[in-house]
Design a protein around this motif. Structure first.
Motif, PDB file in Angstrom:
ATOM      1  N   ILE A  42      43.919  50.742  34.721  1.00 10.57           N
ATOM      2  CA  ILE A  42      44.780  49.975  33.817  1.00 10.57           C
ATOM      3  C   ILE A  42      46.182  50.554  33.923  1.00 10.57           C
ATOM      4  N   LEU A  43      47.132  49.711  34.268  1.00 15.45           N
ATOM      5  CA  LEU A  43      48.527  50.107  34.381  1.00 15.45           C
ATOM      6  C   LEU A  43      49.294  49.543  33.198  1.00 15.45           C
ATOM      7  N   LYS A  44      50.246  50.303  32.685  1.00 14.20           N
ATOM      8  CA  LYS A  44      51.073  49.857  31.570  1.00 14.20           C
ATOM      9  C   LYS A  44      52.527  49.818  32.023  1.00 14.20           C
ATOM     10  N   ARG A  45      53.199  48.730  31.703  1.00 17.31           N
ATOM     11  CA  ARG A  45      54.607  48.590  32.081  1.00 17.31           C
ATOM     12  C   ARG A  45      55.302  47.682  31.088  1.00 17.31           C
ATOM     13  N   HIS A  73      53.254  45.694  28.604  1.00 15.44           N
ATOM     14  CA  HIS A  73      52.154  44.884  29.141  1.00 15.44           C
ATOM     15  C   HIS A  73      51.126  45.795  29.792  1.00 15.44           C
ATOM     16  N   ARG A  74      49.890  45.317  29.818  1.00 12.63           N
ATOM     17  CA  ARG A  74      48.775  46.066  30.418  1.00 12.63           C
ATOM     18  C   ARG A  74      48.173  45.220  31.540  1.00 12.63           C
ATOM     19  N   TYR A  75      47.986  45.868  32.695  1.00 15.08           N
ATOM     20  CA  TYR A  75      47.465  45.195  33.871  1.00 15.08           C
ATOM     21  C   TYR A  75      46.202  45.909  34.329  1.00 15.08           C
ATOM     22  N   GLY A  76      45.113  45.183  34.451  1.00 14.73           N
ATOM     23  CA  GLY A  76      43.875  45.729  34.990  1.00 14.73           C
ATOM     24  C   GLY A  76      43.808  45.387  36.465  1.00 14.73           C
ATOM     25  N   VAL A  77      43.733  46.402  37.311  1.00 13.96           N
ATOM     26  CA  VAL A  77      43.756  46.198  38.757  1.00 13.96           C
ATOM     27  C   VAL A  77      42.491  46.808  39.365  1.00 13.96           C
ATOM     28  N   PHE A  78      41.813  46.037  40.211  1.00 16.67           N
ATOM     29  CA  PHE A  78      40.618  46.546  40.900  1.00 16.67           C
ATOM     30  C   PHE A  78      40.476  45.890  42.258  1.00 16.67           C
ATOM     31  N   SER A  79      39.690  46.530  43.120  1.00 15.13           N
ATOM     32  CA  SER A  79      39.459  45.975  44.452  1.00 15.13           C
ATOM     33  C   SER A  79      38.025  45.471  44.571  1.00 15.13           C
ATOM     34  N   VAL A  80      37.862  44.492  45.450  1.00 16.41           N
ATOM     35  CA  VAL A  80      36.552  43.874  45.688  1.00 16.41           C
ATOM     36  C   VAL A  80      36.325  43.837  47.197  1.00 16.41           C
ATOM     37  N   ASP A  81      35.127  44.188  47.626  1.00 19.07           N
ATOM     38  CA  ASP A  81      34.802  44.053  49.040  1.00 19.07           C
ATOM     39  C   ASP A  81      33.508  43.253  49.199  1.00 19.07           C
ATOM     40  N   SER A  82      33.100  43.060  50.422  1.00 21.54           N
ATOM     41  CA  SER A  82      31.938  42.215  50.701  1.00 21.54           C
ATOM     42  C   SER A  82      30.638  42.803  50.169  1.00 21.54           C
ATOM     43  N   LEU A  83      30.603  44.108  49.926  1.00 22.48           N
ATOM     44  CA  LEU A  83      29.375  44.752  49.452  1.00 22.48           C
ATOM     45  C   LEU A  83      29.265  44.773  47.929  1.00 22.48           C
ATOM     46  N   MET A  84      30.299  44.379  47.233  1.00 19.84           N
ATOM     47  CA  MET A  84      30.295  44.439  45.776  1.00 19.84           C
ATOM     48  C   MET A  84      29.505  43.264  45.199  1.00 19.84           C
ATOM     49  N   PRO A  85      28.472  43.534  44.426  1.00 20.04           N
ATOM     50  CA  PRO A  85      27.678  42.444  43.843  1.00 20.04           C
ATOM     51  C   PRO A  85      28.506  41.622  42.840  1.00 20.04           C
ATOM     52  N   TYR A  86      28.168  40.362  42.752  1.00 18.20           N
ATOM     53  CA  TYR A  86      28.840  39.437  41.829  1.00 18.20           C
ATOM     54  C   TYR A  86      28.829  40.000  40.403  1.00 18.20           C
ATOM     55  N   PHE A  93      37.983  45.065  31.536  1.00 18.83           N
ATOM     56  CA  PHE A  93      39.416  44.854  31.282  1.00 18.83           C
ATOM     57  C   PHE A  93      39.640  43.983  30.057  1.00 18.83           C
ATOM     58  N   ALA A  94      38.804  42.986  29.858  1.00 19.08           N
ATOM     59  CA  ALA A  94      38.917  42.124  28.670  1.00 19.08           C
ATOM     60  C   ALA A  94      38.680  42.946  27.405  1.00 19.08           C
ATOM     61  N   ALA A  95      37.722  43.860  27.446  1.00 18.80           N
ATOM     62  CA  ALA A  95      37.431  44.709  26.286  1.00 18.80           C
ATOM     63  C   ALA A  95      38.620  45.600  25.929  1.00 18.80           C
ATOM     64  N   TYR A  96      39.393  46.000  26.935  1.00 15.42           N
ATOM     65  CA  TYR A  96      40.575  46.824  26.706  1.00 15.42           C
ATOM     66  C   TYR A  96      41.848  45.985  26.542  1.00 15.42           C
ATOM     67  N   GLU A  97      41.660  44.683  26.410  1.00 17.28           N
ATOM     68  CA  GLU A  97      42.729  43.730  26.099  1.00 17.28           C
ATOM     69  C   GLU A  97      43.929  43.827  27.029  1.00 17.28           C
ATOM     70  N   VAL A  98      43.655  43.861  28.347  1.00 18.09           N
ATOM     71  CA  VAL A  98      44.758  43.829  29.298  1.00 18.09           C
ATOM     72  C   VAL A  98      45.374  42.437  29.289  1.00 18.09           C
ATOM     73  N   ASP A  99      46.640  42.372  29.672  1.00 16.27           N
ATOM     74  CA  ASP A  99      47.335  41.082  29.692  1.00 16.27           C
ATOM     75  C   ASP A  99      47.041  40.281  30.956  1.00 16.27           C
ATOM     76  N   PHE A 100      46.848  40.997  32.079  1.00 18.20           N
ATOM     77  CA  PHE A 100      46.560  40.340  33.353  1.00 18.20           C
ATOM     78  C   PHE A 100      45.522  41.158  34.116  1.00 18.20           C
ATOM     79  N   ILE A 101      44.567  40.455  34.719  1.00 19.68           N
ATOM     80  CA  ILE A 101      43.567  41.092  35.573  1.00 19.68           C
ATOM     81  C   ILE A 101      43.902  40.722  37.011  1.00 19.68           C
TER      82      ILE A 101
END
Length: 104
Positions: free
Chosen positions: A2-5, A8-21, A31-39
């Protein structure tokens, strides 16, 4: 992460082909639980995240043939990462409209 600027709060994460849905959904819920403004998701393909609700911005690391300045599809902003030697900028207006620009 979670980045703050400027209030505003931004939740940033990476996804690859091995990550389950379910793991992607769990990240969005976290991120929704921590009330970020943008995911924001970084992924090699939009197909990995296209079925997940709640992601605001998707940055792809491969050429997905998106509009050069990004495009909004079903409420999610999609943009390709810039090419080597370029810098990409994602802009969010005061009214929460997302756009992108590449600087050479």
């Amino acid at each position: 992460v979670i980045l703050k600027r400027q209030g505003h709060r931004y939740g940033v994460f990476s996804v690859d082909s091995l990550m389950p849905y379910k793991a992607i959904e769990d990240k969005v819920a976290y991120f929704a639980a921590y009330e970020v403004d943008f995911i924001v998701a970084l992924t090699p393909s939009t197909s990995y995240v296209s079925r997940v609700a709640g992601i605001d911005i998707v940055i792809t690391t491969s050429n997905e043939k998106l509009f050069a300045m990004g495009e909004t599809i079903d409420g999610t902003f999609y943009v390709n990462a810039p090419l080597v030697g370029e810098v990409g900028v994602i802009l969010i207006s005061p009214s929460n409209v997302v756009s992108a620009k590449v600087v050479s």
